[in-house]
Design a protein around this motif. Structure first.
Motif, PDB file in Angstrom:
ATOM      1  N   ASN A 437      41.210  43.230  27.483  1.00  0.00           N
ATOM      2  CA  ASN A 437      41.952  43.271  28.747  1.00  0.00           C
ATOM      3  C   ASN A 437      41.556  44.456  29.618  1.00  0.00           C
ATOM      4  O   ASN A 437      42.245  44.784  30.585  1.00  0.00           O
ATOM      5  N   VAL A 438      40.440  45.101  29.304  1.00  0.00           N
ATOM      6  CA  VAL A 438      39.915  46.177  30.143  1.00  0.00           C
ATOM      7  C   VAL A 438      38.577  45.715  30.699  1.00  0.00           C
ATOM      8  O   VAL A 438      37.706  45.252  29.962  1.00  0.00           O
ATOM      9  N   TYR A 439      38.419  45.829  32.017  1.00  0.00           N
ATOM     10  CA  TYR A 439      37.180  45.377  32.645  1.00  0.00           C
ATOM     11  C   TYR A 439      35.977  46.173  32.152  1.00  0.00           C
ATOM     12  O   TYR A 439      36.053  47.376  31.898  1.00  0.00           O
ATOM     13  N   ARG A 440      34.850  45.455  32.011  1.00  0.00           N
ATOM     14  CA  ARG A 440      33.550  46.091  31.873  1.00  0.00           C
ATOM     15  C   ARG A 440      32.812  45.864  33.187  1.00  0.00           C
ATOM     16  O   ARG A 440      33.123  44.928  33.932  1.00  0.00           O
ATOM     17  N   PHE A 441      31.829  46.703  33.479  1.00  0.00           N
ATOM     18  CA  PHE A 441      31.180  46.647  34.776  1.00  0.00           C
ATOM     19  C   PHE A 441      29.700  46.318  34.646  1.00  0.00           C
ATOM     20  O   PHE A 441      29.001  46.841  33.778  1.00  0.00           O
ATOM     21  N   GLY A 452      34.408  42.558  34.832  1.00  0.00           N
ATOM     22  CA  GLY A 452      34.584  41.331  34.063  1.00  0.00           C
ATOM     23  C   GLY A 452      35.436  41.539  32.821  1.00  0.00           C
ATOM     24  O   GLY A 452      35.359  42.570  32.151  1.00  0.00           O
ATOM     25  N   LYS A 453      36.253  40.562  32.520  1.00  0.00           N
ATOM     26  CA  LYS A 453      36.989  40.532  31.264  1.00  0.00           C
ATOM     27  C   LYS A 453      37.211  39.081  30.882  1.00  0.00           C
ATOM     28  O   LYS A 453      37.075  38.169  31.725  1.00  0.00           O
ATOM     29  N   VAL A 463      38.351  31.842  28.841  1.00  0.00           N
ATOM     30  CA  VAL A 463      38.583  32.159  30.248  1.00  0.00           C
ATOM     31  C   VAL A 463      37.910  33.488  30.579  1.00  0.00           C
ATOM     32  O   VAL A 463      38.132  34.495  29.899  1.00  0.00           O
ATOM     33  N   ALA A 464      37.071  33.463  31.619  1.00  0.00           N
ATOM     34  CA  ALA A 464      36.405  34.675  32.103  1.00  0.00           C
ATOM     35  C   ALA A 464      36.931  35.013  33.488  1.00  0.00           C
ATOM     36  O   ALA A 464      37.068  34.128  34.348  1.00  0.00           O
ATOM     37  N   TYR A 465      37.230  36.287  33.693  1.00  0.00           N
ATOM     38  CA  TYR A 465      37.627  36.791  35.009  1.00  0.00           C
ATOM     39  C   TYR A 465      36.490  37.665  35.518  1.00  0.00           C
ATOM     40  O   TYR A 465      36.178  38.702  34.922  1.00  0.00           O
ATOM     41  N   ILE A 466      35.879  37.250  36.610  1.00  0.00           N
ATOM     42  CA  ILE A 466      34.746  37.971  37.176  1.00  0.00           C
ATOM     43  C   ILE A 466      35.140  38.402  38.584  1.00  0.00           C
ATOM     44  O   ILE A 466      35.245  37.592  39.497  1.00  0.00           O
ATOM     45  N   ASP A 467      35.380  39.687  38.722  1.00  0.00           N
ATOM     46  CA  ASP A 467      35.902  40.247  39.972  1.00  0.00           C
ATOM     47  C   ASP A 467      34.782  41.033  40.652  1.00  0.00           C
ATOM     48  O   ASP A 467      34.364  42.085  40.166  1.00  0.00           O
TER      49      ASP A 467
END
Length: 521
Positions: A437-441, A452-453, A463-467
């Motif tokens: 639950n912590v983004y990697r960059f 992304g997480k 499920v991928a979250y790509i911000d």
């Protein structure tokens, strides 16, 4: 529309007792923010720290997808918030806020004699081009028609900006826009069309001999102290007059402050005061209390005068002259009206309020907390499906996003996944995803970071979250695996909405059959 409620504040602001001898806070600042903005407590500018802290409470509790919030009153920053994973001092895609910068540069070019005026026919400004579909209407189209989005050019902008996309696919964007057929007489109907704004960029290049960015650096950005800039261009090096300019929120606010001061900056008239007035005056009246000026939105209602530079995802510069107020937001898609009531409550007076150290301290704690990443969560054991699909490539069916393939690799020790996506022209994009639950960059477009997480929602659904953060887009990618097949749902609230399509494991019998069918067809 942002601040629709806030702007009623001038009717509900409390006035201190007549015995209060403090100076009104709506006097202009005694400095210019060329080298940087000065800060103040909200109370010194007649605003309530506790109400601003409550606004940040609301953002946190409701997971509002805002990237930054900047509030400036009387030339002083009273609130400056950056929400993880967006960071302070980073540029951000301002999207169609770019149009207001382009309109400003047109005004400067007219004042410097490069352009005769807003009544000049557009075709006269491109004397070396042969234009298709020329008729009486196209000959009559003026610079003002472009500025007010009433060019009459045939432009499709629903359900998305189809014509803009077609322009970007063409080899010469200016030529494409000039060649568009005329749908109607110019000056008769408002149609929001980014091709109009790109023609404005082309006019700046054609008349000044340098592209829009070079002209902006000379006449606007340098005087205002703006140097951290990304502004992509078309194949002919005309900067995108309609969007994709990247600036910091502090530099976005400088355009608002320039207009708040009628085009003057530190003793120099950067933009003619008359152009500021005409740009922010309602040139076009529309439904739902909306108006439009020269590349600025001008709400048409009974509330105090204000004007907005607006971009998708809620990139926003709002200027409220009566309150000496500028509000700047960047975001990945949110409804700014949700925050307006808190701003109304915070705007208390036109004179300084008594200091409130407790409330101000809480506000600063909320600002600091907004910038911090969440605490890592324990990484759940990977399901059996993760082991079956790891490192394998799934070939995707034809889809509107032109995605070709995807694969996942997992590193349980680091709590990370590598999400690899094949795109058109045999290119791949790699996104590092945090499983805790912590983004990697990862590096993204223009060298700006992509956060992304991801997680397994169930035994067969990842499920991928790509911000993209500074580039606005925020994708939720749901991959559902079943046997040798995958179903992909891509969602982005700021752009295309929901897109769903399928895919098959590379080398599977179904995938090979599909390939044979595609070859035969």
């Amino acid at each position: 529309m942002f601040l629709l409620i806030l702007l009623a504040a001038s009717g509900c602001v409390e006035t201190p007792d007549s015995g209060n001898e403090s100076s009104p806070v709506n006097e202009s600042a005694t400095y210019w923010p060329t080298e940087g903005w000065r800060t103040s407590t909200p109370e010194q500018q007649g605003m309530d720290s506790e109400k601003l802290a409550e606004l940040l409470d609301y953002v946190e509790e409701n997971d509002i997808n805002i990237h930054s919030l900047l509030i400036i009153r009387n030339g002083y920053v009273v609130t400056d918030v950056y929400f993880y994973p967006f960071t302070n001092n980073s540029v951000h895609d301002v999207a169609s806020v770019t149009k207001s910068f382009t309109g400003t540069l047109i005004g400067i070019a007219i004042s410097e004699g490069y352009i005769a005026g807003v009544d000049q026919p557009v075709l006269e400004l491109f004397p070396n081009r042969t234009v298709a579909n020329v008729d009486a209407n196209k000959k009559a189209m003026t610079l003002e028609d472009l500025l007010t989005m009433r060019s009459g050019l045939e432009c499709v902008n629903e359900p998305y900006e189809v014509t803009t996309e077609q322009m970007e696919d063409s080899p010469d964007w200016i030529q494409f826009a000039l060649d568009l057929p005329m749908a109607e007489e110019p000056g008769t109907r408002f149609v929001y069309c980014s091709s109009n704004s790109h023609l404005l960029s082309g006019i700046i290049s054609e008349t000044t001999g340098i592209n829009e960015l070079a002209y902006a650096n000379k006449t606007l950005f340098k005087p205002l102290g703006i140097s951290n800039i990304i502004w992509p261009s078309d194949p002919q090096v005309n900067n995108r007059g309609w969007g994709d300019l990247h600036l910091t929120p502090h530099d976005m606010a400088k355009l608002g402050y320039l207009y708040l001061n009628n085009g003057e900056w530190d003793g120099k008239q950067i933009v003619p005061a008359e152009w500021v007035s005409e740009s922010t005056r309602e040139q076009v009246s529309m439904e739902e209390d909306e108006g439009y000026g020269y590349q600025w939105w001008v709400p048409d209602d009974d509330l105090p005068e204000r004007y907005d530079a607006r971009g998708r995802g809620t990139q926003l510069i709002t200027v409220v002259p009566e309150e000496n107020l500028i509000v700047v937001t960047t975001g990945g898609g949110f409804n700014a009206d949700e925050t307006a009531p808190f701003l109304v409550a915070a705007l208390k007076s036109d004179r300084p309020l008594p200091e409130n150290p407790t409330a101000y301290g809480r506000l600063q704690e909320k600002i600091n907390a907004a910038a911090e990443p969440p605490q890592p969560e324990p990484v759940k054991p990977l399901p059996e499906m993760a082991k079956k699909i790891e490192g394998k490539t799934y070939v995707l069916d034809s889809n509107p996003l032109d995605l070709q393939s995807l694969s996942l690799n997992f590193d349980e020790e680091k709590g990370e996944a590598l999400f690899t996506v094949g795109v058109a022209e045999n290119q791949t994009l790699e996104y590092l995803l945090g499983l805790d639950n912590v983004y990697r960059f990862s590096p993204g477009e223009y060298g700006l970071p992509v956060a992304g997480k991801g997680s397994w929602e169930s035994d067969n659904v990842f499920v991928a979250y790509i911000d993209e953060v500074a580039n606005i887009n925020h994708y939720k990618v749901t991959a559902t695996y079943q046997d040798d097949q995958v179903t992909i749902l891509v969602q982005d609230p700021t752009w295309f909405g929901d897109v769903e399509f399928g895919g098959r494991l590379e080398g599977s019998s179904e995938q090979e059959a599909a390939a044979r069918n595609n070859t035969s067809s």
